[in-house]
Design an enzyme around this catalytic site. Structure first.
Site, PDB file in Angstrom:
ATOM      1  N   HIS A  56       9.061  10.973   1.322  1.00 38.85           N
ATOM      2  CA  HIS A  56       9.071   9.522   1.453  1.00 38.85           C
ATOM      3  C   HIS A  56       9.499   8.913   0.140  1.00 38.85           C
ATOM      4  CE1 HIS A  56       7.822   5.514   2.693  1.00 38.85           C
ATOM      5  NE2 HIS A  56       7.323   5.381   1.467  1.00 38.85           N
ATOM      6  N   ASP A 106      -1.792  -1.008  10.190  1.00 43.93           N
ATOM      7  CA  ASP A 106      -0.921  -1.310   9.051  1.00 43.93           C
ATOM      8  C   ASP A 106       0.075  -2.408   9.408  1.00 43.93           C
ATOM      9  OD1 ASP A 106       0.135  -0.700   6.326  1.00 43.93           O
ATOM     10  OD2 ASP A 106       1.938  -0.334   7.502  1.00 43.93           O
ATOM     11  N   ARG A 130      -0.607  -9.305   4.526  1.00 45.74           N
ATOM     12  CA  ARG A 130      -0.487  -9.173   3.065  1.00 45.74           C
ATOM     13  C   ARG A 130       0.746  -9.903   2.552  1.00 45.74           C
ATOM     14  NH1 ARG A 130      -0.083  -3.134   2.349  1.00 45.74           N
ATOM     15  NH2 ARG A 130       0.231  -3.637   0.180  1.00 45.74           N
ATOM     16  N   SER A 186      -1.408   2.174   2.863  1.00 45.58           N
ATOM     17  CA  SER A 186      -0.419   1.752   3.857  1.00 45.58           C
ATOM     18  C   SER A 186       0.663   2.833   4.020  1.00 45.58           C
ATOM     19  CB  SER A 186       0.205   0.423   3.401  1.00 45.58           C
ATOM     20  OG  SER A 186       1.405   0.159   4.046  1.00 45.58           O
ATOM     21  N   LYS A 218       0.911   6.088   7.313  1.00 47.51           N
ATOM     22  CA  LYS A 218       2.075   6.325   8.168  1.00 47.51           C
ATOM     23  C   LYS A 218       2.587   7.752   8.019  1.00 47.51           C
ATOM     24  CE  LYS A 218       3.524   2.411   6.513  1.00 47.51           C
ATOM     25  NZ  LYS A 218       4.100   1.178   6.082  1.00 47.51           N
TER      26      LYS A 218
HETATM   27  N1  URA Z   1       5.591   0.065   1.801  1.00 48.59           N
HETATM   28  C1  URA Z   1       4.606   0.202   2.720  1.00 48.59           C
HETATM   29  O1  URA Z   1       4.783   0.865   3.733  1.00 48.59           O
HETATM   30  N2  URA Z   1       3.424  -0.403   2.479  1.00 48.59           N
HETATM   31  C2  URA Z   1       3.177  -1.134   1.372  1.00 48.59           C
HETATM   32  O2  URA Z   1       2.087  -1.636   1.219  1.00 48.59           O
HETATM   33  C3  URA Z   1       4.209  -1.261   0.446  1.00 48.59           C
HETATM   34  C4  URA Z   1       5.403  -0.652   0.679  1.00 48.59           C
END
Ligand code: URA
Length: 433
Positions: free
Chosen positions: A82, A161, A168, A183, A187
């Site tokens: 990632h 999320d 957010r 977050s 994922k």
């Molecule tokens: N990317 C994400 O998936 N979450 C965040 O909080 C910031 C960047």
């Protein structure tokens, strides 16, 4: 349990229990906690932070808020990587096939671009017919048979999320290491791979501006991954200039192809090779860096890495002729060379400015609803440290509409030259585990 008591606890900088965090995530997911209360807790977390245990539990609870992909039916180690996002970041398209050609299974879910950074799915869709939306069964079948699939999110992954991120975004609560780390990791964990390599970028074009902040974020994510039984490592990498020489969609696919064929730009090739070494070691395909490098050089030289990319494109319905002959990829109507007005060494190449310009040309989107133009983008003719003479081409702009004078002005401002020698900077600052 009263949610206001949980807000107050964090407001007074006390540690939340697993049950309290679970109550929060459940309430966000089923809508029983109103946005104003969630926002208050988020702000208290931004201000007072979370310790390692709280952060790991938050990631775990978010992961379990929706579907969790089970890849255990696929033989072998499933590897994921990632990137926290950057300008010119086409790493998945080259790195995925490289490690898959060496025997790792790559089950990758990617996203679209928003703002000045591009998205892997938009880039892949430059290839005619390429289907980013496989069912979970098709996805697993392709990973098992071809060794790699790159798709958009399938199923209902981490709904908590989705809601929290949207909140957010509008409540000034994005910049918080425990919130960003949980977050991202929720994922990654929900997508089911055994190993995770994080490419945490620092610099002007990145989320984290300094090496120190990038390191803190990486450490928080590693701690979450390892505490939940996934072998997680991170690279801290430079985003103070775009990665490779291209920013756009089709032109980035072209560069990924060149890299798989062994003719990629130096910085991008080095990033892919070092990342691939780490992934091969994490996946126990290679014992050490030297063995991994040898395997990687072999799959590039034999054409196996390139063939693996072709196989993936074919399996996902893409036109393989475009991969064999990249000039068939979408081409812009116009191509303009921008010439330097002075001589010197390239000191700064402002990634964010270049990313925004590529977006304005149409390569990216400012709002989620916009379509991207696959043909347009910017090709850099020089990188940091290169010597440039007056009149030399500094970049080529691929465009479909006339270039606005302010864009050309901005382009010039993206390149800063100096008479002094510019010290080289490594693309990978450090590796953390
Ligand atoms: N990317 C994400 O998936 N979450 C965040 O909080 C910031 C960047």
């Amino acid at each position: 349990m009263r949610f206001v008591d949980i807000i107050n606890k964090k407001r007074y900088n006390q540690e939340l229990t697993d049950q309290e965090i679970q109550f929060f995530v459940d309430g966000v997911t089923d809508g029983s906690i109103p946005d104003y209360q969630s926002s208050a807790l988020l702000m208290a977390i931004v201000l007072n932070g979370m310790n390692e245990r709280e952060t790991a539990y938050l990631a775990k609870a978010m992961m379990n808020s929706g579907d969790v992909i089970d890849l255990t039916s696929i033989e072998g180690i499933k590897a994921d990587k990632h990137s926290t996002g950057g300008v010119g970041d086409k790493t998945s398209m080259a790195l995925g096939p490289l490690v898959a050609a060496c025997g790792l299974k790559v089950a990758k879910m990617s996203g679209r671009g928003l703002g000045h950074t591009g998205g892997t799915l938009d880039k892949l869709e430059s290839i005619e017919g390429f289907n980013c939306y496989l069912t979970e069964e098709e996805f697993k079948k392709q990973v098992a048979e071809v060794g790699i699939a790159i798709i958009g999110q399938t199923g209902d992954l981490v709904p908590a999320d989705k809601k929290l991120y949207a909140l957010r975004d509008v409540t000034g609560t994005v910049e918080s290491i425990p919130l960003i780390a949980s977050s991202i990791m929720s994922k990654k964990l929900a997508s089911g791979s055994d190993t995770i390599l994080l490419d945490v970028k620092y610099g002007e074009g990145a989320f984290m501006h300094t090496i120190e902040d990038a390191t803190k974020l990486a450490e928080a994510m590693i701690s979450i991954g390892n505490s939940l039984g996934r072998n997680t490592m991170a690279m801290i990498t430079d985003m103070n200039q775009p990665l490779g020489n291209t920013i756009g969609n089709a032109i980035e696919i072209r560069e990924a192809i060149e890299t798989l064929r062994g003719h990629g730009p130096k910085d991008f090739t080095e990033l892919c090779m070092q990342a691939a070494e780490i992934m091969l070691m994490q996946g126990k395909v290679a014992e050490n860096k030297e063995e991994a490098r040898k395997m990687l050089e072999e799959v590039v030289a034999s054409g196996k890495a390139f063939e693996t990319f072709k196989e993936m494109v074919r399996a996902q319905g893409g036109n393989v002729d475009m991969i064999e002959n990249p000039e068939l990829l979408p081409q812009s109507k116009f191509k303009t060379e921008i010439k330097s007005k002075e001589s010197g060494n390239v000191k700064v190449l402002h990634s964010e400015r270049l990313g925004v310009l590529a977006m304005q040309l149409g390569a990216g989107r400012e709002t989620k609803e916009q379509d991207v133009n696959h043909a347009v983008g910017i090709e850099l003719a020089c990188k940091r440290g290169d010597k440039v003479n007056e009149g030399d081409t500094i970049c080529i702009v691929y465009h479909d509409e006339e270039l606005k004078p302010q864009w050309i002005d901005e382009l010039y401002h993206a390149f800063e030259l100096t008479d002094e020698e510019v010290a080289p900077q490594p693309i990978i600052e450090k590796v953390l585990s």
